[in-house]
Scaffold this active site. Structure first.
Site, short mmCIF file in Angstrom:
data_model
loop_
_atom_site.label_atom_id
_atom_site.label_comp_id
_atom_site.label_asym_id
_atom_site.label_seq_id
_atom_site.Cartn_x
_atom_site.Cartn_y
_atom_site.Cartn_z
N HIS A 114 1.90 3.41 11.12
CA HIS A 114 2.15 3.39 12.67
C HIS A 114 2.58 4.84 13.18
O HIS A 114 2.20 4.88 14.47
CB HIS A 114 3.50 2.84 12.45
CG HIS A 114 3.47 1.11 12.14
ND1 HIS A 114 3.31 0.60 10.98
CD2 HIS A 114 3.70 0.12 13.05
CE1 HIS A 114 3.29 -0.49 11.12
NE2 HIS A 114 3.37 -0.88 12.17
N HIS A 154 0.72 -1.09 -0.04
CA HIS A 154 0.01 0.16 0.02
C HIS A 154 0.86 1.13 -0.06
O HIS A 154 2.06 0.96 0.19
CB HIS A 154 -0.91 -0.01 1.10
CG HIS A 154 -0.28 -0.39 2.45
ND1 HIS A 154 0.39 0.64 3.19
CD2 HIS A 154 -0.10 -1.50 3.13
CE1 HIS A 154 0.53 0.19 4.28
NE2 HIS A 154 0.47 -1.11 4.31
#
Length: 173
Positions: free
Chosen positions: A96, A89
């Site tokens: 994160h 992606h």
């Protein structure tokens, strides 16, 4: 217990993490769709070797660091920490980092950011004993900021995100 207790803060952190992921995935797919550093390295590699032409900036293609990468690795592809490569992606926003920013924001709202941590310690260079920290005061807020930064910067060091992915995504969170 359920209000202003341990389950409450745990529920808030997990809820904000889920919302942060939804926000960042929208940014990834609907807005930015930025190539990962690994994919950009592939474009540079083929353009420099002359096997393909991509519309890349001249400053990028003339960067001296590319010759250093090539001489060290025999390729213009970027070295990575993960042998299986980057996630498939887009790079921006960094999931994160967005989750870290969101969770740290909740924790800062919950705890006193200005609280000075008493008697902080750090481990020696062998990781076998703790030494007293001597330096400026360590506050809850600053330590939470460092935590979010470390989560995000680690992904940069692995070669799967750009520096701007870290900074902008922590703020998004």
């Amino acid at each position: 217990f359920g209000t202003f207790g341990n389950p409450h803060i745990l529920g808030l952190v997990t809820e904000v993490a889920t919302r942060a992921l939804k926000a960042v995935w929208y940014q990834k797919w609907a807005i930015h769709r930025r190539l990962r550093p690994e994919a950009m390295g592939g474009l540079v590699h083929h353009t420099r070797l002359g096997s393909r032409r991509y519309p890349l900036g001249k400053a990028l293609l003339r960067a001296r660091v590319l010759d250093r990468v090539y001489s060290a690795h025999g390729t213009y592809l970027l070295p990575m920490a993960y042998p299986d490569g980057s996630p498939t992606h887009p790079s921006y926003g960094a999931g994160h980092a967005t989750v870290a920013g969101a969770c740290v924001t909740v924790l800062k709202a919950w705890f006193d950011e200005k609280y000075v941590l008493p008697d902080p310690v750090y481990c020696d260079r062998y990781g076998l004993s703790l030494l007293p920290f001597r330096g400026p005061d360590l506050t809850v807020g600053n330590e939470l900021d460092k935590l979010a930064a470390n989560v995000a910067i680690g992904r940069n060091a692995a070669g799967i995100h750009y520096r701007s992915d870290y900074w902008e995504s922590v703020q998004l969170g």
